[in-house]
Design a protein around this motif. Sequence first.
Motif, PDB file in Angstrom:
ATOM      1  N   ALA A 451     -12.886   3.034  46.830  1.00  0.00           N
ATOM      2  CA  ALA A 451     -12.123   3.531  45.636  1.00  0.00           C
ATOM      3  C   ALA A 451     -11.788   5.731  46.272  1.00  0.00           C
ATOM      4  O   ALA A 451     -10.915   5.853  45.903  1.00  0.00           O
ATOM      5  CB  ALA A 451     -13.388   3.710  44.411  1.00  0.00           C
ATOM      6  N   SER A 452     -12.735   6.362  46.059  1.00  0.00           N
ATOM      7  CA  SER A 452     -12.449   7.885  46.909  1.00  0.00           C
ATOM      8  C   SER A 452     -11.197   7.941  47.711  1.00  0.00           C
ATOM      9  O   SER A 452     -10.880   8.965  47.483  1.00  0.00           O
ATOM     10  CB  SER A 452     -13.702   8.555  47.256  1.00  0.00           C
ATOM     11  N   ARG A 453     -11.506   6.708  48.974  1.00  0.00           N
ATOM     12  CA  ARG A 453     -10.087   7.088  49.644  1.00  0.00           C
ATOM     13  C   ARG A 453      -8.895   6.634  48.598  1.00  0.00           C
ATOM     14  O   ARG A 453      -7.631   7.688  49.264  1.00  0.00           O
ATOM     15  CB  ARG A 453     -10.323   6.576  51.107  1.00  0.00           C
ATOM     16  N   LYS A 454      -9.098   5.485  48.050  1.00  0.00           N
ATOM     17  CA  LYS A 454      -7.578   5.659  47.262  1.00  0.00           C
ATOM     18  C   LYS A 454      -7.394   6.586  46.754  1.00  0.00           C
ATOM     19  O   LYS A 454      -6.337   7.191  46.242  1.00  0.00           O
ATOM     20  CB  LYS A 454      -7.850   4.585  46.077  1.00  0.00           C
ATOM     21  N   GLN A 455      -8.062   7.151  46.430  1.00  0.00           N
ATOM     22  CA  GLN A 455      -7.816   8.423  44.842  1.00  0.00           C
ATOM     23  C   GLN A 455      -7.599   8.890  45.646  1.00  0.00           C
ATOM     24  O   GLN A 455      -6.560  10.527  45.324  1.00  0.00           O
ATOM     25  CB  GLN A 455      -9.405   8.611  44.234  1.00  0.00           C
ATOM     26  N   TYR A 456      -8.323   9.556  46.903  1.00  0.00           N
ATOM     27  CA  TYR A 456      -8.053  10.997  47.900  1.00  0.00           C
ATOM     28  C   TYR A 456      -6.510  10.567  48.486  1.00  0.00           C
ATOM     29  O   TYR A 456      -5.211  11.541  47.928  1.00  0.00           O
ATOM     30  CB  TYR A 456      -8.230  10.741  48.628  1.00  0.00           C
ATOM     31  N   ILE A 457      -5.705   9.335  48.411  1.00  0.00           N
ATOM     32  CA  ILE A 457      -5.056   9.003  49.509  1.00  0.00           C
ATOM     33  C   ILE A 457      -3.385   9.596  47.831  1.00  0.00           C
ATOM     34  O   ILE A 457      -2.165  10.039  48.070  1.00  0.00           O
ATOM     35  CB  ILE A 457      -4.246   7.613  49.866  1.00  0.00           C
ATOM     36  N   ALA A 458      -4.154   8.692  46.603  1.00  0.00           N
ATOM     37  CA  ALA A 458      -3.015   9.066  45.639  1.00  0.00           C
ATOM     38  C   ALA A 458      -3.061  10.278  45.252  1.00  0.00           C
ATOM     39  O   ALA A 458      -1.305  10.283  45.146  1.00  0.00           O
ATOM     40  CB  ALA A 458      -3.710   7.990  44.304  1.00  0.00           C
ATOM     41  N   THR A 459      -3.548  10.646  44.899  1.00  0.00           N
ATOM     42  CA  THR A 459      -3.584  12.404  44.648  1.00  0.00           C
ATOM     43  C   THR A 459      -2.881  12.619  45.761  1.00  0.00           C
ATOM     44  O   THR A 459      -1.927  13.388  45.656  1.00  0.00           O
ATOM     45  CB  THR A 459      -4.898  13.007  44.872  1.00  0.00           C
ATOM     46  N   LYS A 460      -3.225  12.838  46.759  1.00  0.00           N
ATOM     47  CA  LYS A 460      -2.205  13.514  48.416  1.00  0.00           C
ATOM     48  C   LYS A 460      -0.579  13.624  48.103  1.00  0.00           C
ATOM     49  O   LYS A 460       0.150  13.715  47.689  1.00  0.00           O
ATOM     50  CB  LYS A 460      -2.650  13.082  49.250  1.00  0.00           C
ATOM     51  N   GLU A 461      -0.377  12.202  47.058  1.00  0.00           N
ATOM     52  CA  GLU A 461       1.120  11.329  47.443  1.00  0.00           C
ATOM     53  C   GLU A 461       1.423  11.881  45.985  1.00  0.00           C
ATOM     54  O   GLU A 461       2.367  12.287  45.921  1.00  0.00           O
ATOM     55  CB  GLU A 461       1.192   9.735  47.639  1.00  0.00           C
ATOM     56  N   LYS A 462       0.230  11.851  45.305  1.00  0.00           N
ATOM     57  CA  LYS A 462       1.501  12.564  44.171  1.00  0.00           C
ATOM     58  C   LYS A 462       1.443  14.034  43.777  1.00  0.00           C
ATOM     59  O   LYS A 462       2.550  14.629  43.794  1.00  0.00           O
ATOM     60  CB  LYS A 462       0.189  12.438  42.328  1.00  0.00           C
ATOM     61  N   LYS A 463       0.923  14.579  44.524  1.00  0.00           N
ATOM     62  CA  LYS A 463       1.140  16.127  44.880  1.00  0.00           C
ATOM     63  C   LYS A 463       2.187  16.192  45.759  1.00  0.00           C
ATOM     64  O   LYS A 463       3.733  17.238  45.680  1.00  0.00           O
ATOM     65  CB  LYS A 463      -0.297  16.807  46.427  1.00  0.00           C
ATOM     66  N   HIS A 464       2.337  15.407  46.775  1.00  0.00           N
ATOM     67  CA  HIS A 464       3.102  16.098  47.522  1.00  0.00           C
ATOM     68  C   HIS A 464       4.774  15.049  46.634  1.00  0.00           C
ATOM     69  O   HIS A 464       5.307  16.317  46.889  1.00  0.00           O
ATOM     70  CB  HIS A 464       3.950  14.345  48.660  1.00  0.00           C
ATOM     71  N   TYR A 465       5.357  14.446  46.123  1.00  0.00           N
ATOM     72  CA  TYR A 465       5.459  14.055  44.900  1.00  0.00           C
ATOM     73  C   TYR A 465       6.406  15.007  43.796  1.00  0.00           C
ATOM     74  O   TYR A 465       6.928  15.689  43.652  1.00  0.00           O
ATOM     75  CB  TYR A 465       5.437  13.002  44.160  1.00  0.00           C
ATOM     76  N   LYS A 466       4.874  15.856  43.061  1.00  0.00           N
ATOM     77  CA  LYS A 466       5.517  17.138  42.349  1.00  0.00           C
ATOM     78  C   LYS A 466       5.989  18.319  43.080  1.00  0.00           C
ATOM     79  O   LYS A 466       7.099  18.075  42.371  1.00  0.00           O
ATOM     80  CB  LYS A 466       3.517  17.714  41.697  1.00  0.00           C
ATOM     81  N   ARG A 467       5.550  18.484  44.235  1.00  0.00           N
ATOM     82  CA  ARG A 467       5.910  19.564  45.113  1.00  0.00           C
ATOM     83  C   ARG A 467       7.010  19.589  45.586  1.00  0.00           C
ATOM     84  O   ARG A 467       8.224  20.373  44.690  1.00  0.00           O
ATOM     85  CB  ARG A 467       5.350  19.686  46.044  1.00  0.00           C
ATOM     86  N   LYS A 468       7.936  17.864  45.567  1.00  0.00           N
ATOM     87  CA  LYS A 468       9.016  17.792  45.959  1.00  0.00           C
ATOM     88  C   LYS A 468      10.097  18.070  44.419  1.00  0.00           C
ATOM     89  O   LYS A 468      11.353  19.007  44.410  1.00  0.00           O
ATOM     90  CB  LYS A 468       9.207  15.812  46.120  1.00  0.00           C
ATOM     91  N   ASN A 469       9.282  17.815  43.331  1.00  0.00           N
ATOM     92  CA  ASN A 469      10.116  18.192  41.904  1.00  0.00           C
ATOM     93  C   ASN A 469      10.136  18.806  41.939  1.00  0.00           C
ATOM     94  O   ASN A 469      10.950  19.548  40.735  1.00  0.00           O
ATOM     95  CB  ASN A 469       8.800  17.405  41.139  1.00  0.00           C
ATOM     96  N   PHE A 470       9.065  19.717  42.101  1.00  0.00           N
ATOM     97  CA  PHE A 470       9.038  21.658  42.088  1.00  0.00           C
ATOM     98  C   PHE A 470      10.322  21.580  42.583  1.00  0.00           C
ATOM     99  O   PHE A 470      11.291  23.087  41.639  1.00  0.00           O
ATOM    100  CB  PHE A 470       7.399  22.036  41.942  1.00  0.00           C
ATOM    101  N   ASN A 471      10.537  21.020  43.576  1.00  0.00           N
ATOM    102  CA  ASN A 471      11.261  22.202  44.487  1.00  0.00           C
ATOM    103  C   ASN A 471      12.870  21.616  43.825  1.00  0.00           C
ATOM    104  O   ASN A 471      13.619  22.755  43.767  1.00  0.00           O
ATOM    105  CB  ASN A 471      11.447  21.285  45.970  1.00  0.00           C
ATOM    106  N   ILE A 472      12.504  20.367  43.203  1.00  0.00           N
ATOM    107  CA  ILE A 472      14.299  20.353  43.022  1.00  0.00           C
ATOM    108  C   ILE A 472      14.679  20.805  41.330  1.00  0.00           C
ATOM    109  O   ILE A 472      15.974  21.448  41.349  1.00  0.00           O
ATOM    110  CB  ILE A 472      13.706  18.428  42.527  1.00  0.00           C
ATOM    111  N   VAL A 473      13.709  21.124  41.006  1.00  0.00           N
ATOM    112  CA  VAL A 473      13.514  21.487  39.088  1.00  0.00           C
ATOM    113  C   VAL A 473      13.946  23.607  39.941  1.00  0.00           C
ATOM    114  O   VAL A 473      15.589  23.878  39.132  1.00  0.00           O
ATOM    115  CB  VAL A 473      12.899  21.970  38.582  1.00  0.00           C
ATOM    116  N   LYS A 474      13.581  24.060  40.661  1.00  0.00           N
ATOM    117  CA  LYS A 474      13.969  24.900  41.073  1.00  0.00           C
ATOM    118  C   LYS A 474      15.440  25.035  41.940  1.00  0.00           C
ATOM    119  O   LYS A 474      15.856  25.885  41.281  1.00  0.00           O
ATOM    120  CB  LYS A 474      12.873  26.093  42.145  1.00  0.00           C
TER     121      LYS A 474
END
Lengths: 474, 356
Positions: A451-474
């Motif tokens: 579960a930890s691993r799945k969570q970690y991967i999911a988090t990573k993807e989310k982060k990545h996605y967020k960062r992308k979004n921020f970039n777009i917003v900016k």
Amino acid sequence: MALYDNKYWLLSHIRNSFISTDDTGMCELVMVGESKEVKRHLGNMESYPEPDESDDDEDDFESYDLQMDMDFGIRERSNTAAQLEKLDQARKKASKMRHIKWETSKQVEDLDDLFVKKDVSQIVKKPKQKSMLSVLIENFSNLPKNPYIEYSKFDGSGQVNIPTRKYKIFLTMLPPQQRNYPIHICCVATAKVQDLIGLILLKFSANQGECNLNLKPVTNYGLYICEEDGEVDRDFPCLDPRECVAKFGFTCLGLVEHKDNFKSVTFPDESQNVTNIKEEINRTRTTSEKSKADENRQKNDMLAMDEHNKRMEAPLYQSFRVFMINKVRPKVEVHIGISGERIEIDPVQQKNSKLLPFKQKAVSHHMDTIASCEITDTKSSRSTFKLVYNSNFGGNYGNQGDVEFSGSSSSFPPSLQSSTSFKNYDFECDHATAQDIVQKIKLILELRSSASRKQYIATKEKKHYKRKNFNIVK
Amino acid sequence: MTIDNLENDQIIFATGGYDHTIKLWQTHTGICNRTMQHAESQVNALEITPDKQLLAAASYQHIYMYDLASNNPNAIVNYEGTSKNVTSVGFQEDGKWMYSGGEDNRARIWDLRSKNNQCPKIFEVQAAINCVCLHPNQTELFVGDQNGIIYRWDLRTDNNEQLIPENDAMILDISISPDGYLMASVNNKGRCYIWSLISGTLDIPTKLIPKHKFEAHKRHALKFPHLHFRSLPLASVVECFHNLYPDNDHKSISHKTKKYCYHFFLYETTSSLLVTTSADQTAKIWNTADFSLLQELKQENQRWVWDAAFSADGQYVFTASSDGYAKLWNVKTGAMEREYAGHQKAVTALAFRDVS
């Protein structure tokens, strides 16, 4: 022990040893004849014959540890037998010969017929003319000397009193239709393989008519073991050219021209070396050509096996010695013990560890808490890798900091925690070890898919996605 | 088969020696065509029959005949009945009979015609026979022995005549020129004697008139062309002889040891040449007009030179030597033209038949 006191037994044993070790058969001839006599003689002197001697009359020479029957089977033929065979052969040979004995008694009748006087004054002197020999020699005055002529002295054909070896030689460089029949070569047993090759080439070059094969120096050829039908067995290397032919028992050989020729034949010494090396190369090459496919397949198999083994072995406990890196503390040498269940990190006891301001404590993480492990940096001599674990997970033992942290974070909902609950260790070690560790852990993680691993991967993807979004917003 | 081979078939060159083999050679390439076995002893002398069908090898107690036409490595005829080494062998020009001489002190005539009318002849001398030479008239044999006596044996009358060129010297070889005008002989002192021969008609014997005497070799030697003779040098043969038989007992020489072989070979050419071979490691070619030395055939380490034969035109000469090689020399230049390699031991006899 009684046996060793027994004269008969000792005598028998000694005689037996003589007979069985004497290849000439002379001992046997001499001793068998006198056996009874000796026995009687001994018997008379023996005042207290032992009871067990009475019945071994028949096996006079039977020793208790030598099996005569077995021995006879492998014993070499005696000289007598060889001599007899020789005589027999001579007799056979003689039977093919016409024998004319000198006879003295006959009366001479036809003197005039047999002994006719020739008038020598009638012998006409022939006009001076060239003889056939002179013509031949002159015509062939520029005949290149057969380069293999020096090997003629190894010819064993017709030799009678020296050991020779006979071979069937298949010449593989001939055109296919001529290749099927071997040439028969007889060479003296003391020749080297190289000499045999020279002799083969000499015989071949002397006999070949129109077939103008371009024959090369002796060192360009190799003799290979070969089947009766002329098929060369390339699984074996060619016979060592420097060895004596008598060393090899094969009678069917194939002469093979080595494909790659070298140019430097100018310096005898050097070329000699070059040849040898080339030969080695050629030899390995010829074998490799055929087996290259095999080798590749084998290599693949080996890789697969390796992979398999690694996967199978991944959960097995293994420990590595690495350095733990921390931004604020100095490097600490630790042991990482990895098994399918957990990862243990133990500091290595250091001499002056007491002087250090703090001590790395031993920690243990359940494998389910491990989220990721990857190499982060590769320097010239060392690699660093990062081990990410879920500090929020239930399986933290012994690490106070972690415990504290997990305690404080427990109040947060899991989603919020997720960004902070992952902590990591940084390690440094040599490339190979880093690779091994990372691979091993990755394999275990794949197997477990915690579960930890799945969570970690999911988090990573989310982060990545967020960062992308921020970039777009900016 | 190519034309070369056919041509070459008519030229026969055979060598034999201590390795108990007889080899036939392709003369211009130096390739050995055939090897025949001569198992029981060394080869003392070789001769080819006039019809070129057979090769005779003189050996210990036997004369063996080999078939030149087939590939049989073994002898096909065995002439036996001599008790010691046969040292020389030769043929009547039509092949009617064969003559031989040996260490059993006897020269023999073997009838080669059909079995039924065998007509053997024997001539006994006082010492081992080293050489036998047939006069071109086909009726007189010249026999040289170890006592230094040359016998003229008339085959028609059985009369004989003795000649002692030099006391205490063995006759090693005798050769008569093919035209029957010159006879040469060498002894173990290396000295060569020349006689002029005057032929008589019918049963009138050939007269010998001493003509010349010269030192051919320091040791032993001899052989001629047009007269072709050969011989061995004295010193080394005698040396060897003494080594083998310290008591100098001639009877003990009957063993399978060949002490020396000195045969003269005669052969015909318009210029008169004589070749002598020697234990001094040379063969020498002499001009018979003035007995001057024409060529000295010498090679490093060739050791004793045992035998020699001229080509039919006298331009080339073959030699056989202890180094295991037979060699072909150019008479004009003295250069070695070919080498015949293949014998494992000393080559002591050769036979050559040219075509002219």
